[in-house]
Design a protein around this motif. Structure first.
Motif, mmCIF file in Angstrom:
data_model
loop_
_atom_site.group_PDB
_atom_site.id
_atom_site.type_symbol
_atom_site.label_atom_id
_atom_site.label_comp_id
_atom_site.label_asym_id
_atom_site.label_seq_id
_atom_site.Cartn_x
_atom_site.Cartn_y
_atom_site.Cartn_z
ATOM 1 N N THR B 23 0.805 -1.222 0.000
ATOM 2 C CA THR B 23 0.000 0.000 0.000
ATOM 3 C C THR B 23 0.835 1.267 0.000
ATOM 4 O OG1 THR B 23 -1.473 -1.301 1.422
ATOM 5 C CG2 THR B 23 -1.993 1.039 1.183
ATOM 6 N N LEU B 28 -1.692 3.870 4.043
ATOM 7 C CA LEU B 28 -1.688 2.745 4.973
ATOM 8 C C LEU B 28 -2.614 3.005 6.156
ATOM 9 C CD1 LEU B 28 0.050 0.072 5.344
ATOM 10 C CD2 LEU B 28 1.428 1.399 6.951
ATOM 11 N N ASP B 32 -5.368 -2.140 7.240
ATOM 12 C CA ASP B 32 -4.524 -2.840 6.263
ATOM 13 C C ASP B 32 -3.555 -3.774 6.982
ATOM 14 O OD1 ASP B 32 -5.521 -1.509 4.002
ATOM 15 O OD2 ASP B 32 -4.120 0.162 4.268
#
Lengths: 212, 212
Positions: B23, B28, B32
């Motif tokens: 990512t 982020l 995640d």
């Protein structure tokens, strides 16, 4: 004269510059930029749909400015031109505005791997400065100021070095880092490249002559 | 053995690594990271209050890993050690995972000027690698592999150059840039520093010997 599109654009770019310096890139909003100009947020959106569009235009302007600055240098001798390009990467004490701008650009650079349009501008700026450096080295060979060094190789090396130095100075908050790297670059790379006369010009420019 | 705090921490760090690679930093989220581990978001928050806390811990781990890697090198000869440190900055074709990690770190670096805790880690990593390079040069003087070059100056120059090269490669999406800079660094800086034997070791390591 009324407010033409060109006028607004210039005002917006100026506001973007000031907002970037104050806020940096990540936290920058269209509102911040409107707040820095006499432009309403709606007029801002009339010109630029997104923050990204605006920043792409800002980078395009920056690249044009670099182009103009490089063209302005063209009359000086190769050593002075080389010094001036390298000097861009040296952030001295008290240059808070330039430092803030380059800090914001460092942030944008960090986004470039994820953003094609930013990346393309980073690549353009890279090419521009690298070509200018190679031209300078080439001219220096012709004028006899530089006695060796392949122009393309030297340009790549010089740019990576000074750019890395400035990046580390900004990210690590270490004043004087870029200046120290310039001195090391002179000692280990440029001194071998320069004619005696070129070395004297360089020393005068960096003020090293006085320090000895 | 049950899930100790140490186990969870390690799992979280591993998940952070994978999430950063997928990512990047800016987008982020704690979700995640939880998604990458078998850890629930609430357990994640039990260990780390914020994304920033988590990334600071991640950087601390990275610094520890750099320290270990540098210690592992210590037995090799100075030329090989120098090569190995410089090699860290060269991202070859197909090294997509390393490239993704360094891209995320470039982003974090862009935030460091605005964040004391990130900045302190950047500075620590800088100091660590710079000291290691200076030690290598110093050992090389003792062993006779390096014939000149002040250790501190050389370390500062080498680090700025390779770091700048990698940064430009990532931001500009130009594969091979760091490798080209390493070659230029050899030609203009290291070749003057090396004994004949050291130059041979270096050429063998970079595979330049075969190309000639």
């Amino acid at each position: 004269m009324g407010d033409t599109g060109e006028d607004s654009r210039e005002r917006i770019m100026d506001a973007t510059y000031r907002a970037l310096i104050e806020t940096g890139y990540a936290d920058l909003t269209m509102n911040d930029i409107a707040g820095q100009s006499e432009t309403s947020t709606s007029l801002l959106h009339y010109h630029f749909d997104t923050k990204e569009d605006l920043l792409v235009a800002f980078l395009d302007d920056l690249i044009e400015r670099i182009e103009r600055d490089l063209a302005d240098l063209a009359d000086a001798d190769p050593v002075t031109r080389l010094y001036d390009v390298i000097e861009w990467y040296v952030l001295g004490a008290g240059e808070t505005e330039r430092e803030a701008l380059h800090t914001a650009i460092l942030e944008l650079r960090g986004q470039a791997p994820y953003n094609d349009r930013y990346r393309e501008r980073m690549r353009q700026a890279d090419r521009l400065i690298r070509n200018a450096l190679a031209d300078i080295i080439r001219d220096g060979h012709e004028s006899g100021d530089f006695t060796n060094g392949d122009p393309e190789t030297m340009a790549t090396l010089l740019l990576a070095t000074m750019d890395g130095a400035r990046g580390r100075q900004l990210a690590g908050g270490k004043p004087g880092y870029a200046k120290a790297v310039r001195a090391a670059l002179y000692e280990h790379v440029l001194a071998d490249l320069f004619s005696e006369e070129a070395a004297e010009i360089w020393s005068a420019l960096t003020g090293e002559a006085e320090d000895r």
